[in-house]
Design an enzyme around this catalytic site. Structure first.
Site, short mmCIF file in Angstrom:
data_model
loop_
_atom_site.label_atom_id
_atom_site.label_comp_id
_atom_site.label_asym_id
_atom_site.label_seq_id
_atom_site.Cartn_x
_atom_site.Cartn_y
_atom_site.Cartn_z
N ASP A 43 0.75 -1.16 0.03
CA ASP A 43 0.16 -0.20 -0.14
C ASP A 43 0.94 1.35 -0.02
O ASP A 43 1.74 1.47 0.73
CB ASP A 43 -0.92 0.11 1.27
CG ASP A 43 -1.83 -1.28 1.28
OD1 ASP A 43 -1.80 -1.93 0.50
OD2 ASP A 43 -2.56 -1.29 2.36
N GLN A 59 3.96 0.60 2.40
CA GLN A 59 4.28 -0.62 3.24
C GLN A 59 5.65 -1.41 2.48
O GLN A 59 5.39 -1.80 1.23
CB GLN A 59 2.99 -1.37 3.06
CG GLN A 59 1.99 -0.78 3.79
CD GLN A 59 1.83 -1.02 5.48
OE1 GLN A 59 1.55 -2.06 5.79
NE2 GLN A 59 2.38 -0.01 5.88
N TYR A 102 1.40 -0.77 9.86
CA TYR A 102 0.33 -1.04 8.80
C TYR A 102 0.07 0.51 8.19
O TYR A 102 0.75 1.66 8.48
CB TYR A 102 -0.93 -1.64 9.20
CG TYR A 102 -0.71 -3.23 9.47
CD1 TYR A 102 0.72 -3.80 9.24
CD2 TYR A 102 -1.81 -3.75 9.21
CE1 TYR A 102 0.67 -5.16 9.34
CE2 TYR A 102 -1.65 -5.39 9.16
CZ TYR A 102 -0.51 -5.90 9.44
OH TYR A 102 -0.36 -7.25 9.25
N SER A 103 -0.71 0.37 7.39
CA SER A 103 -1.16 1.64 6.28
C SER A 103 -1.63 2.89 7.16
O SER A 103 -2.16 2.59 8.30
CB SER A 103 -1.97 1.18 5.44
OG SER A 103 -1.32 0.52 4.46
N ARG A 161 -8.44 -0.63 10.56
CA ARG A 161 -6.90 -0.05 10.19
C ARG A 161 -7.23 0.86 8.93
O ARG A 161 -8.05 1.26 8.69
CB ARG A 161 -6.24 -1.28 9.79
CG ARG A 161 -6.78 -2.00 8.78
CD ARG A 161 -5.84 -3.40 8.47
NE ARG A 161 -6.58 -4.22 7.45
CZ ARG A 161 -7.21 -5.27 7.78
NH1 ARG A 161 -7.25 -5.51 9.19
NH2 ARG A 161 -7.39 -6.29 6.87
N ASP A 162 -5.98 1.52 8.96
CA ASP A 162 -5.81 2.40 7.65
C ASP A 162 -6.17 3.82 8.04
O ASP A 162 -7.03 4.30 7.06
CB ASP A 162 -6.16 1.87 6.35
CG ASP A 162 -5.83 0.53 6.13
OD1 ASP A 162 -4.70 -0.04 6.82
OD2 ASP A 162 -6.21 -0.49 5.56
N GLU A 220 -10.86 -1.88 3.53
CA GLU A 220 -9.67 -1.41 3.53
C GLU A 220 -9.24 0.09 3.01
O GLU A 220 -9.79 0.46 2.04
CB GLU A 220 -8.55 -2.27 3.18
CG GLU A 220 -8.40 -3.59 3.76
CD GLU A 220 -7.34 -4.43 3.64
OE1 GLU A 220 -6.60 -4.98 4.60
OE2 GLU A 220 -7.06 -4.83 2.34
#
Length: 482
Positions: A43, A59, A102-103, A161-162, A220
């Site tokens: 990502d 990432q 993570y993103s 997330r993200d 996501e």
């Protein structure tokens, strides 16, 4: 004794040095796309223009061409064409991100860059926890983790997330991709007055929210932004079933267009539309620059889909980023065009004006190679099927009878199967095609539709030919790209 952060960074740099020659020897190494120096890239993260410079984080697993504990790699550019690789921005070295940084996204406030990302934590039984973390940078080169600013609300599973952060009015807002306890995907909104304390406002889109009864088991990489007076929500839903010619990839990336009422926290929007009709496109992220342009970059790949079959793996790397694309809203649809600066890539060019295509495939002088841009303009309404044959490996086909545009390619899994992706297209007016050593990006009708894919032809195959089932008149331009 160096701390864990220093150890992880040193180990990553050792991998880069260890395999540098192996990576660089790959004939499929791309010429003008962002790639990892070694290992796996996925990502795009923290895409921002800060103090006049574009920053693109990504990432990165430097140790394998597989997914694992992710770092944030870092590129910057002054012109969206020439990219400089920097030291690692974030390493998974703390209790709240020990299984991966993570993103996430970036925002500028009072002259400081703030990064927000999801810290991924797993126990010995592979149970997951997720934390939203804030990072501060004064110069865009040195990054200090400030710690966890948001913990998991009880309404969601740890697939949460993200974070994408922006400012609207007097408040900052954060949208996060989530999975509800009933295992359906959501986009969830939060609000803050100081970037540190976040209030949960609730889901603004997803299953049982608005128009969606059910739309995948996880959303996501959400990104909510204003585009020409409308609020566009970009996201990557997982778990959609194929529907006719659409949703043919393992996971999708697309958008809805509507209007968010920030006071009532209600987002009224239209149907989901895929951003890219090709084989490899996922987790896009946007930013707005000092020219007022909304620019998007996506991952030229897909999670979990046949990643072990890419030919680049034997050279110790995998995946890349798409070209940066400027977004515009035209009649309620998001159009994508390569940013204007990409014309700086052009070297020598040729132009073949008003040529007639027919049943016999034709090649044109100067319209060949593995690193080039091709522009095709139709001079009359296309009434016959037209094909562009690329490097004996892929085809672009428009059928005006069925109103379908197709990209097909020879599968990189077995080298034999022909794979196809389609979109509905009322009329073909123009094509802008970017070919790199192992990728293709096709922009149709000034960005009305886009196809993106990895392709792996024999390195000696550089021919490109054009044909039509009847007579069609077109103008073709091409440039070598550096």
């Amino acid at each position: 004794m160096p701390d864990l952060d220093q150890q992880l960074r040193s180990q990553a740099y050792e991998e880069v040095e260890k395999y540098k020659k192996v990576v660089q020897a790959d004939p499929y190494r791309l010429a003008y796309h962002v790639m990892p120096p070694v290992g796996l890239l996925n990502d795009p993260n923290g895409f921002i223009q800060f103090k006049g410079v574009y920053h693109l984080f990504y990432q990165w697993n430097p140790f394998k061409t597989e997914h694992g504990a992710k770092f944030w790699g870092h590129y910057s550019s002054k012109d969206l064409v020439n990219w400089e690789h920097h030291d690692i921005a974030l390493a998974p070295s703390d209790w709240f991100d020990k299984n991966g940084c993570y993103s996430g996204s970036a925002i500028e406030h009072d002259g400081t860059m703030y990064l927000f990302y999801t810290g991924n934590v797993k126990d010995e039984n592979n149970n997951r926890e997720s934390y939203q973390v804030m990072v501060e940078s004064k110069d865009g080169q040195h990054f200090e983790k400030k710690g966890v600013v948001l913990r998991l609300p009880k309404e969601y599973t740890p697939h949460f997330r993200d974070p994408k952060v922006w400012k609207h009015g007097e408040y900052f807002y954060m949208v996060i991709g989530a999975q509800s306890k009933d295992e359906t995907g959501k986009a969830v909104l939060f609000r803050s007055s100081n970037l540190e304390n976040w209030e949960h406002l609730g889901p603004i889109a997803g299953a049982h929210v608005g128009i969606f009864e059910d739309f995948g088991y996880m959303w996501e990489c959400p990104d909510l932004f204003d585009l020409d007076g409308q609020d566009v929500l970009v996201f990557s839903p997982q778990g959609l079933e194929p529907s006719g010619i659409y949703y043919q990839n393992l996971y999708q990336a697309g958008y809805v267009v509507g209007k968010l009422d920030y006071d009532s926290v209600e987002y009224k929007h239209g149907e989901f539309i895929e951003l890219d009709r090709g084989f490899e496109f996922y987790a896009p992220q946007t930013t707005v620059d000092d020219k007022g342009r909304r620019i998007m970059i996506g991952w030229l790949g897909l999670p979990e889909e046949r990643e072990d079959a890419h030919p680049t793996i034997e050279h110790k790397w995998i995946h890349a980023m798409t070209l940066p694309r400027e977004l515009k809203l035209v009649d309620g649809k998001v159009y994508q065009l390569p940013v204007e600066e990409l014309k700086e890539l052009r070297g020598e060019g040729v132009k073949h004006e008003a040529v007639e295509l027919g049943n016999k495939a034709q090649a044109f002088k100067g319209v060949e190679g593995d690193v080039l841009e091709i522009n095709l303009e139709t001079l009359e309404t296309i009434t016959n099927a037209m094909t562009i044959h690329i490097r004996n490996h892929a085809n672009l086909v428009y059928n005006p009878t069925d109103k379908l545009f197709k990209l097909d390619r020879i599968s990189y899994v077995d080298g034999e199967t022909v794979e196809e992706r389609f979109c509905h297209l009322h009329q073909l007016k123009s094509l802008r095609i970017f070919i790199d050593t192992s990728s293709i990006e096709v922009f149709i009708n000034e960005g009305e539709e886009v196809f993106t894919a990895r392709i792996y032809p024999d390195v000696e195959e550089k021919g490109i030919s054009f044909a039509a089932e009847g007579t069609e008149k077109v103008t073709i331009e091409a440039w070598e790209l550096r």
